[in-house]
Design a protein around this motif. Sequence first.
Motif, short mmCIF file in Angstrom:
data_model
loop_
_atom_site.label_atom_id
_atom_site.label_comp_id
_atom_site.label_asym_id
_atom_site.label_seq_id
_atom_site.Cartn_x
_atom_site.Cartn_y
_atom_site.Cartn_z
N LEU A 24 0.82 -1.22 0.00
CA LEU A 24 0.00 0.00 0.00
C LEU A 24 0.85 1.27 0.00
CD1 LEU A 24 -2.81 -0.91 2.57
CD2 LEU A 24 -3.01 -0.77 0.08
N ASN A 25 2.15 1.12 0.15
CA ASN A 25 3.01 2.29 0.24
C ASN A 25 3.03 3.11 -1.05
OD1 ASN A 25 3.74 1.86 2.90
ND2 ASN A 25 5.62 0.76 2.40
N SER A 26 3.10 2.44 -2.18
CA SER A 26 3.13 3.17 -3.46
C SER A 26 1.86 3.98 -3.69
CB SER A 26 3.36 2.20 -4.63
OG SER A 26 4.66 1.65 -4.56
N PRO A 27 0.65 3.40 -3.49
CA PRO A 27 -0.57 4.21 -3.62
C PRO A 27 -0.61 5.38 -2.63
CG PRO A 27 -1.12 1.88 -3.65
CD PRO A 27 0.33 1.97 -3.29
N MET A 28 -0.16 5.14 -1.40
CA MET A 28 -0.17 6.19 -0.39
C MET A 28 0.81 7.31 -0.75
SD MET A 28 -2.42 5.97 1.90
CE MET A 28 -3.53 4.85 2.75
N PHE A 30 1.64 8.15 -3.80
CA PHE A 30 1.01 8.89 -4.90
C PHE A 30 -0.05 9.85 -4.36
CE2 PHE A 30 -2.37 9.53 -7.97
CZ PHE A 30 -1.67 9.97 -9.08
N ILE A 31 -0.90 9.35 -3.47
CA ILE A 31 -1.97 10.18 -2.92
C ILE A 31 -1.39 11.35 -2.11
CG2 ILE A 31 -3.88 10.20 -1.26
CD1 ILE A 31 -4.39 7.26 -2.09
N ALA A 32 -0.38 11.06 -1.30
CA ALA A 32 0.19 12.08 -0.43
C ALA A 32 0.93 13.17 -1.20
CB ALA A 32 1.13 11.43 0.58
N GLU A 33 1.57 12.78 -2.30
CA GLU A 33 2.45 13.73 -2.98
C GLU A 33 1.92 14.23 -4.31
OE1 GLU A 33 7.21 14.31 -2.95
OE2 GLU A 33 6.48 12.28 -3.27
N TYR A 34 1.18 13.41 -5.05
CA TYR A 34 0.81 13.78 -6.41
C TYR A 34 -0.69 14.00 -6.65
CZ TYR A 34 5.59 12.24 -7.19
OH TYR A 34 6.95 12.10 -7.11
N MET A 35 -1.52 13.63 -5.70
CA MET A 35 -2.95 13.82 -5.87
C MET A 35 -3.31 15.30 -5.99
SD MET A 35 -5.78 12.28 -6.37
CE MET A 35 -5.48 10.59 -5.86
N VAL A 36 -2.44 16.17 -5.48
CA VAL A 36 -2.67 17.61 -5.56
C VAL A 36 -2.73 18.07 -7.02
CG1 VAL A 36 -0.20 18.19 -5.39
CG2 VAL A 36 -1.92 19.86 -4.69
N TYR A 37 -1.94 17.42 -7.89
CA TYR A 37 -1.96 17.79 -9.31
C TYR A 37 -3.26 17.33 -9.97
CZ TYR A 37 2.99 18.51 -8.40
OH TYR A 37 4.18 18.95 -7.88
N ILE A 109 -5.36 21.19 4.56
CA ILE A 109 -6.16 22.40 4.40
C ILE A 109 -6.58 22.56 2.94
CG2 ILE A 109 -6.03 24.93 4.37
CD1 ILE A 109 -4.47 24.77 6.99
N LEU A 110 -5.65 22.35 2.03
CA LEU A 110 -5.94 22.48 0.60
C LEU A 110 -7.03 21.50 0.17
CD1 LEU A 110 -5.30 23.51 -2.28
CD2 LEU A 110 -3.53 21.73 -2.40
N PHE A 111 -6.85 20.23 0.50
CA PHE A 111 -7.80 19.21 0.04
C PHE A 111 -9.16 19.35 0.70
CE2 PHE A 111 -4.44 17.18 -2.21
CZ PHE A 111 -5.08 16.45 -3.20
N PHE A 112 -9.20 19.57 1.99
CA PHE A 112 -10.49 19.72 2.66
C PHE A 112 -11.20 20.98 2.20
CE2 PHE A 112 -9.34 16.22 5.35
CZ PHE A 112 -10.55 15.75 5.84
N ALA A 133 -10.69 13.55 0.64
CA ALA A 133 -9.94 14.46 1.52
C ALA A 133 -9.43 13.72 2.75
CB ALA A 133 -10.82 15.64 1.93
N CYS A 134 -10.27 12.84 3.31
CA CYS A 134 -9.87 12.05 4.48
C CYS A 134 -8.72 11.10 4.14
CB CYS A 134 -11.06 11.25 5.02
SG CYS A 134 -12.36 12.24 5.76
N ILE A 135 -8.79 10.49 2.96
CA ILE A 135 -7.73 9.57 2.53
C ILE A 135 -6.41 10.31 2.35
CG2 ILE A 135 -6.95 8.07 0.65
CD1 ILE A 135 -9.89 7.31 0.21
N VAL A 136 -6.49 11.51 1.79
CA VAL A 136 -5.29 12.33 1.62
C VAL A 136 -4.69 12.67 2.99
CG1 VAL A 136 -4.39 14.57 0.88
CG2 VAL A 136 -5.94 13.29 -0.61
#
Length: 204
Positions: A24-28, A30-37, A109-112, A133-136
């Motif tokens: 699960l580390n790779s998906p996490m 991606f979500i933590a660092e690249y989902m913002v894009y 703050i950004l995602f929520f 947002a919760c997942i992020v």
Amino acid sequence: MNISELNTNLFRTINDLGKHYTYLNSPMIFIAEYMVYVLALVVLLFWLTKNKRNRIMVICATLTFISAEIIGKIAGKIHSNHQPFAELSKVNKLIGKAIDNSFPSDHTILFFSFCISFWLCRGGWWFLWGILACIVGISRIWVGVHYPADVLVGAFISVLSAIITQAVIPKLKFTHKLLDIYDRGERLILSPLSKFKSTRSKNL
């Protein structure tokens, strides 16, 4: 157990999951660092639909983020802490991050701000944005760059800002008037361009 210990223990519980469930580390990451894009692209697409409701939604989300970020910076002056990887041992740190004040989480703050604004504006199945947002928020703990308190406070500030913004901004005549002015300006600029393209294609 005091709040600080609870915060640390909860961080350990979530962060250590990455040591046991490595797939699960790779998906996490991606979500933590690249989902913002991905979020930025979605916001742009909402705006480009030229749908007035979508544009008001984007305006509300943007104003929510600005106000929440300001409140977050004030909160950061009142209380501050470094990232968990800078304060604790054996943290499962999965992404690069400079050491600074991590309270509250700007990423959260950004995602929520945007996701909750989308949900409040649309309702229904748009609650999925709230889940995202919760997942992020959880992903930022998972990768070792934020404490749960950083995320929870960032989420609280954003949700409160979103509720207030959604209750006020769409009802203001100024908001609709400003958007109408923008739409007219956009049409004024794009109309000659579309005519030019049409004429050029005919000539070709």
